[in-house]
Design a protein around this motif. Structure first.
Motif, PDB file in Angstrom:
ATOM      1  N   ARG A  75     -23.484 -27.502  -6.764  1.00  0.00           N
ATOM      2  CA  ARG A  75     -23.332 -26.078  -6.458  1.00  0.00           C
ATOM      3  C   ARG A  75     -22.186 -25.780  -7.847  1.00  0.00           C
ATOM      4  O   ARG A  75     -22.432 -24.558  -8.707  1.00  0.00           O
ATOM      5  N   ILE A  76     -21.417 -26.693  -8.108  1.00  0.00           N
ATOM      6  CA  ILE A  76     -20.344 -26.310  -9.265  1.00  0.00           C
ATOM      7  C   ILE A  76     -21.207 -26.456 -10.559  1.00  0.00           C
ATOM      8  O   ILE A  76     -21.027 -25.535 -11.553  1.00  0.00           O
ATOM      9  N   SER A  77     -22.090 -27.354 -10.674  1.00  0.00           N
ATOM     10  CA  SER A  77     -23.114 -27.256 -11.933  1.00  0.00           C
ATOM     11  C   SER A  77     -23.803 -26.373 -11.962  1.00  0.00           C
ATOM     12  O   SER A  77     -23.916 -25.593 -13.183  1.00  0.00           O
ATOM     13  N   LEU A  78     -24.166 -25.684 -10.922  1.00  0.00           N
ATOM     14  CA  LEU A  78     -25.215 -24.443 -10.987  1.00  0.00           C
ATOM     15  C   LEU A  78     -24.332 -23.215 -11.338  1.00  0.00           C
ATOM     16  O   LEU A  78     -24.944 -22.382 -12.250  1.00  0.00           O
ATOM     17  N   VAL A  79     -23.065 -23.206 -10.821  1.00  0.00           N
ATOM     18  CA  VAL A  79     -22.367 -22.082 -11.273  1.00  0.00           C
ATOM     19  C   VAL A  79     -21.997 -22.090 -12.615  1.00  0.00           C
ATOM     20  O   VAL A  79     -21.997 -20.808 -13.417  1.00  0.00           O
ATOM     21  N   LEU A  80     -21.655 -23.195 -13.106  1.00  0.00           N
ATOM     22  CA  LEU A  80     -21.323 -23.315 -14.533  1.00  0.00           C
ATOM     23  C   LEU A  80     -22.680 -22.842 -15.225  1.00  0.00           C
ATOM     24  O   LEU A  80     -22.153 -22.222 -16.612  1.00  0.00           O
ATOM     25  N   ALA A  81     -23.638 -23.310 -15.242  1.00  0.00           N
ATOM     26  CA  ALA A  81     -24.914 -22.895 -15.759  1.00  0.00           C
ATOM     27  C   ALA A  81     -24.789 -21.596 -15.770  1.00  0.00           C
ATOM     28  O   ALA A  81     -25.562 -21.088 -16.991  1.00  0.00           O
ATOM     29  N   LEU A  82     -25.120 -21.187 -14.751  1.00  0.00           N
ATOM     30  CA  LEU A  82     -25.057 -19.616 -14.568  1.00  0.00           C
ATOM     31  C   LEU A  82     -24.087 -18.808 -15.169  1.00  0.00           C
ATOM     32  O   LEU A  82     -24.349 -17.659 -16.020  1.00  0.00           O
ATOM     33  N   ALA A  83     -22.967 -19.258 -15.155  1.00  0.00           N
ATOM     34  CA  ALA A  83     -21.778 -18.685 -16.005  1.00  0.00           C
ATOM     35  C   ALA A  83     -22.288 -18.590 -17.515  1.00  0.00           C
ATOM     36  O   ALA A  83     -21.888 -17.604 -18.341  1.00  0.00           O
ATOM     37  N   SER A  84     -22.626 -19.702 -18.115  1.00  0.00           N
ATOM     38  CA  SER A  84     -23.047 -19.845 -19.391  1.00  0.00           C
ATOM     39  C   SER A  84     -23.982 -18.934 -19.754  1.00  0.00           C
ATOM     40  O   SER A  84     -23.972 -18.181 -20.851  1.00  0.00           O
ATOM     41  N   GLN A  85     -25.113 -18.708 -18.801  1.00  0.00           N
ATOM     42  CA  GLN A  85     -26.303 -17.838 -19.291  1.00  0.00           C
ATOM     43  C   GLN A  85     -25.831 -16.338 -19.197  1.00  0.00           C
ATOM     44  O   GLN A  85     -26.027 -15.610 -19.761  1.00  0.00           O
ATOM     45  N   ALA A  86     -24.831 -16.187 -18.009  1.00  0.00           N
ATOM     46  CA  ALA A  86     -24.388 -14.729 -18.070  1.00  0.00           C
ATOM     47  C   ALA A  86     -23.529 -14.434 -19.199  1.00  0.00           C
ATOM     48  O   ALA A  86     -23.565 -13.445 -19.647  1.00  0.00           O
ATOM     49  N   TYR A  87     -22.455 -15.298 -19.919  1.00  0.00           N
ATOM     50  CA  TYR A  87     -22.041 -15.056 -20.980  1.00  0.00           C
ATOM     51  C   TYR A  87     -22.947 -14.904 -22.203  1.00  0.00           C
ATOM     52  O   TYR A  87     -22.676 -13.726 -22.736  1.00  0.00           O
TER      53      TYR A  87
END
Length: 299
Positions: free
Chosen positions: A55-67
């Motif tokens: 979940r943490i990895s997914l959140v970080l990936a989504l955060a990077s994409q959102a940025y």
């Protein structure tokens, strides 16, 4: 003597064997420890991550994409905002007009044929519009204008057969029209015309890059039409537009055109009102225009 030598060498032989066995055991322990360490390292590398880590990895990936997306959206927002923050100005003939500014958006193409202190004569090129019928009884009725504007905005921003999001243009135009459904002749992007006494038509002028290849509206109340070339007399004024102000400005423009020796108001011409600015613009910097179709005098 020989017997004594043999007896004395026996403990030496036994001691040597013991050393060899100890060395072999040490090597075996070292090898076992190395294999164990390699196995542990391999286990660490191939271990399955927990659900929490996933979940943490997914959140970080989504955060990077959102940025990344937010950066692009921010740049788009900056570019669009710049069109309003750094507006353009028309050529002015008086102080009131000199203070006016308009967003740096596409508008109807025209050529100025003549300019006086009270008005200018323009040759307007053909363009396409999307129009709808307003529910209000006045050209500047808030409820009717808002409803008409929203219907056309939905078409412009994707409610069409191609799901295309088209660019905004200027100005917003309100127009009285004859009840026979004559085509409107205005500038960008919103036009309103009166029909059958209390009916008004609002129109958006379409971006020129589409030409006649505009996507069809999904809303049946929206229609696409082409407006032919025309010559118009235009008078600019600032402030907010009301029905009373439109009547006053129209009367003033008609009176001024009576003394023009080159052009005359076309018979049956109805007033058109163009508004260039968004609602948050200061009144004294707003640009509005009254327009009447004209023709060359024959006498």
């Amino acid at each position: 003597m020989l017997l004594l030598q043999c007896k004395s060498s026996e403990p030496i032989y036994k001691s040597t064997n013991l050393l060899h066995r100890n060395h072999f055991d040490n090597n075996r322990r070292t090898t076992f420890m190395s294999i164990t360490a390699m196995a542990l390292n391999s286990k660490r590398k191939t271990r399955i991550i927990s659900a929490e880590e996933a979940r943490i990895s997914l959140v970080l990936a989504l955060a990077s994409q959102a940025y990344s997306v937010s950066q692009r959206l921010l740049m788009d927002l900056v570019n669009e905002s710049a069109k309003y923050i750094f507006p353009k100005r028309f050529e002015s003939s008086n102080l009131e007009e000199a203070l006016m500014s308009v967003p740096d958006l596409e508008t109807v193409k025209f050529t100025v044929l003549k300019r006086t202190e009270q008005y200018e004569i323009r040759q307007v090129e053909p363009y396409f519009i999307a129009e709808t019928t307003m529910s209000g009884q006045n050209g500047f009725d808030f409820s009717g204008s808002s409803q008409g504007f929203n219907v056309l905005a939905e078409y412009l921003f994707g409610k069409n057969t191609a799901s295309n999001k088209m660019e905004m243009t200027t100005p917003v135009i309100t127009r009285k029209a004859q009840s026979n459904g004559e085509k409107m002749e205005m500038t960008t992007p919103v036009i309103t015309k009166q029909e059958d006494g209390d009916k008004w038509k609002m129109s958006f002028v379409m971006p020129s890059k589409y030409g006649a290849n505009l996507p069809l509206p999904k809303d049946p109340s929206v229609r696409i039409q082409e407006v032919p070339a025309k010559i118009v007399a235009v008078a600019a004024f600032s402030g907010f537009v009301t029905d009373e102000e439109v009547k006053r400005r129209e009367s003033k423009l008609r009176n001024a055109m009576r003394s023009d020796m080159q052009f005359q108001v076309k018979e049956g011409a109805l007033v058109e009102v163009a508004q260039y600015n968004p609602p948050f613009t200061l009144p004294f910097t707003r640009r509005n225009e009254i327009a009447l179709e004209v023709e060359m005098r024959q006498d």
